[in-house]
Design a protein around this motif. Structure first.
Motif, short mmCIF file in Angstrom:
data_model
loop_
_atom_site.label_atom_id
_atom_site.label_comp_id
_atom_site.label_asym_id
_atom_site.label_seq_id
_atom_site.Cartn_x
_atom_site.Cartn_y
_atom_site.Cartn_z
N LEU A 1 -5.65 7.47 1.19
CA LEU A 1 -6.43 7.54 2.43
C LEU A 1 -6.34 8.94 3.05
O LEU A 1 -7.34 9.47 3.55
CB LEU A 1 -5.94 6.49 3.42
N ARG A 2 -5.16 9.53 3.02
CA ARG A 2 -5.02 10.88 3.57
C ARG A 2 -5.82 11.89 2.76
O ARG A 2 -6.41 12.82 3.32
CB ARG A 2 -3.55 11.27 3.60
N VAL A 3 -5.82 11.73 1.44
CA VAL A 3 -6.60 12.64 0.59
C VAL A 3 -8.08 12.52 0.89
O VAL A 3 -8.83 13.51 0.90
CB VAL A 3 -6.30 12.36 -0.89
N LEU A 4 -8.54 11.30 1.17
CA LEU A 4 -9.95 11.08 1.48
C LEU A 4 -10.32 11.48 2.90
O LEU A 4 -11.49 11.35 3.29
CB LEU A 4 -10.30 9.61 1.26
N GLY A 5 -9.35 11.93 3.68
CA GLY A 5 -9.63 12.39 5.03
C GLY A 5 -9.52 11.33 6.10
O GLY A 5 -9.95 11.57 7.23
N SER A 6 -8.95 10.16 5.78
CA SER A 6 -8.80 9.08 6.76
C SER A 6 -7.34 9.00 7.20
O SER A 6 -6.43 9.14 6.38
CB SER A 6 -9.23 7.74 6.16
N ASP A 7 -7.15 8.78 8.48
CA ASP A 7 -5.81 8.64 9.03
C ASP A 7 -5.37 7.19 8.87
O ASP A 7 -6.05 6.28 9.35
CB ASP A 7 -5.79 9.03 10.50
N PRO A 8 -4.25 6.92 8.19
CA PRO A 8 -3.80 5.53 8.03
C PRO A 8 -3.53 4.82 9.35
O PRO A 8 -3.68 3.60 9.44
CB PRO A 8 -2.52 5.66 7.20
N VAL A 9 -3.14 5.57 10.37
CA VAL A 9 -2.91 4.95 11.68
C VAL A 9 -4.22 4.44 12.26
O VAL A 9 -4.29 3.33 12.82
CB VAL A 9 -2.22 5.94 12.63
N ASP A 10 -5.29 5.23 12.14
CA ASP A 10 -6.60 4.80 12.65
C ASP A 10 -7.15 3.62 11.86
O ASP A 10 -7.74 2.70 12.44
CB ASP A 10 -7.60 5.96 12.58
N TYR A 11 -6.97 3.66 10.56
CA TYR A 11 -7.64 2.68 9.70
C TYR A 11 -6.83 1.41 9.50
O TYR A 11 -7.40 0.33 9.36
CB TYR A 11 -7.92 3.32 8.33
N MET B 1 0.82 -1.21 0.00
CA MET B 1 0.00 0.00 0.00
C MET B 1 0.86 1.26 0.00
O MET B 1 0.48 2.28 -0.59
CB MET B 1 -0.93 -0.01 1.21
N GLN B 2 2.02 1.19 0.65
CA GLN B 2 2.89 2.37 0.70
C GLN B 2 3.52 2.65 -0.66
O GLN B 2 3.54 3.79 -1.13
CB GLN B 2 3.97 2.15 1.76
N VAL B 3 4.06 1.63 -1.32
CA VAL B 3 4.73 1.86 -2.60
C VAL B 3 3.74 2.16 -3.71
O VAL B 3 4.09 2.79 -4.71
CB VAL B 3 5.60 0.64 -2.97
N SER B 4 2.50 1.70 -3.58
CA SER B 4 1.47 2.01 -4.57
C SER B 4 0.67 3.27 -4.22
O SER B 4 -0.35 3.54 -4.87
CB SER B 4 0.51 0.83 -4.73
N GLU B 5 1.10 3.99 -3.17
CA GLU B 5 0.51 5.28 -2.78
C GLU B 5 -0.94 5.16 -2.34
O GLU B 5 -1.70 6.12 -2.43
CB GLU B 5 0.63 6.29 -3.93
N GLN B 6 -1.35 4.01 -1.85
CA GLN B 6 -2.70 3.87 -1.33
C GLN B 6 -2.85 4.58 0.02
O GLN B 6 -3.94 5.06 0.34
CB GLN B 6 -3.06 2.39 -1.19
N THR B 7 -1.78 4.63 0.80
CA THR B 7 -1.85 5.37 2.06
C THR B 7 -2.03 6.86 1.82
O THR B 7 -2.73 7.54 2.57
CB THR B 7 -0.57 5.11 2.87
N ASP B 8 -1.41 7.38 0.76
CA ASP B 8 -1.63 8.79 0.40
C ASP B 8 -3.07 9.03 -0.03
O ASP B 8 -3.64 10.09 0.24
CB ASP B 8 -0.68 9.20 -0.72
#
Length: 354
Positions: A218-228, A209-216
């Protein structure tokens, strides 16, 4: 009238220089360096002077002369510095220094652990994702954990029973097995299995998820990756691992009793009675505490290594392998520290088994 430039491979005359008055274009016919001799001869009156030609690469510029209207030519060597701006300050010792990868990954583990604790205390937990991860860590890992505990228990029984029976200490076999399983074998073996199965999966998933920018995303959608992503995995591992440890302790003792009864002739009742006399409630509680600590180490290290993955598919593989290795090392170090704190001084629990 002819003119020559020192340090250049160009030779031109007024016959080779033509200026178009309408387009203000300057055409210059330059001779190839192969047409020049090693020495350029110039006749000044009755004497002949030899001028050496330096064959350094240079560039010729022809510009209109504003004084008399005739063009003028100048050459600039390629090695000449035409930038007259002051050079910048020399780099300092730490300007190009970057911290080692293991250092900032270790700091990321501490930061991530603090964030998970704060999110949990504030109630910012994605419970649906937590239940999914709990099912994955718990019920789906029961089979491999119980199978491992059964064979470890039987192998451990072979080493103890055959020696204790020769010494006439048949009634102490159950107590030794119970203390060994509750204090060390069950939490450590279960944690090793979970680290290999669940920790590697956590690191691979979050690394992808990190190398494919999926975590970014989540941040754009307003979700915190740590929470989710991180907090549900940590909570699920810390909750499921104590129950897996308790099941592994039960299966390990059962397999040991069956093997001792069928192979070495030590009755199951003797083993169970000896185990009951030797065990204390603190032995089971210490196993639960150890398993929770081991679960937090596995989940936080695996998630931290996953979210700090770099380098595409190769980086995902390296992060997965490194996460499992670091988790195992952390388990062994924490096991020593907790055992040293929990069990100090001389023990007397086996006296009741003799």
């Amino acid at each position: 009238m002819q003119a020559a430039t020192y340090g250049s491979v160009f030779c031109f005359s007024h016959r080779n220089l033509r200026i178009n008055a309408q387009t203000s274009l300057v055409k210059l016919h330059a001779l190839h360096p192969s047409q020049l001799d090693r020495k350029f001869e110039r006749n000044l009156g009755p004497h002949m002077h030899n001028f050496p030609i330096n064959r350094k690469p240079s560039r010729l510029y022809v510009l209109p002369n504003t004084n008399d209207g005739h063009p003028s030519a100048s050459t600039v060597d390629d090695g000449m510095n035409t930038n007259h701006a002051p050079s910048g300050t020399s780099p300092t010792f730490l300007s190009n220094w970057s911290p080692p990868r293991y250092l900032w990954r270790g700091l990321s583990v501490l930061i991530l652990a603090g964030q998970v604790i704060m999110k949990t205390l504030k109630g910012k937990v994605h419970w649906r994702n937590t239940l999914q991860q709990l099912e994955r860590v718990g019920p789906r890992s029961v089979g491999v954990c119980l199978l491992t505990a059964a064979f470890v228990g039987m192998a451990f029984t072979i080493q103890f029973v055959r020696e204790f029976t020769r010494l006439g200490l048949n009634r102490s076999v159950g107590g030794v097995l119970a203390l060994a399983f509750s204090r060390e074998l069950s939490p450590v073996v279960t944690s090793i299995v979970v680290a290999g199965r669940i920790g590697s999966a956590f690191a691979a998933e979050l690394g992808t998820m990190q190398v494919s920018e999926q975590t970014d995303t989540l941040r754009v959608l307003g979700s915190d990756p740590v929470d989710y992503l991180v907090t549900p995995r940590v909570i699920a591992t810390c909750v499921a691992l104590p129950f897996l440890t308790l099941l592994c302790f039960t299966i390990g003792m059962a397999s040991s009793a069956l093997l001792a009864d069928s192979v070495y002739g030590v009755s199951i009742n003797i083993i169970l009675d000896s185990a009951q006399r030797a065990l204390r409630p603190w032995d089971i509680i210490s196993a639960m505490i150890k398993s929770q600590v081991f679960g937090s180490i596995i989940s936080i290290v695996s998630c931290a290594w996953g979210v700090t993955t770099l380098g595409g598919a190769k980086g995902v593989g390296e992060s997965t392998t490194s996460a499992v290795v670091i988790s195992l090392v952390g388990i062994f170090v924490a096991d020593f520290a907790l055992s040293y704190c929990f069990f100090q001084g001389a023990g007397d629990q086996l006296k009741n088994c003799i």
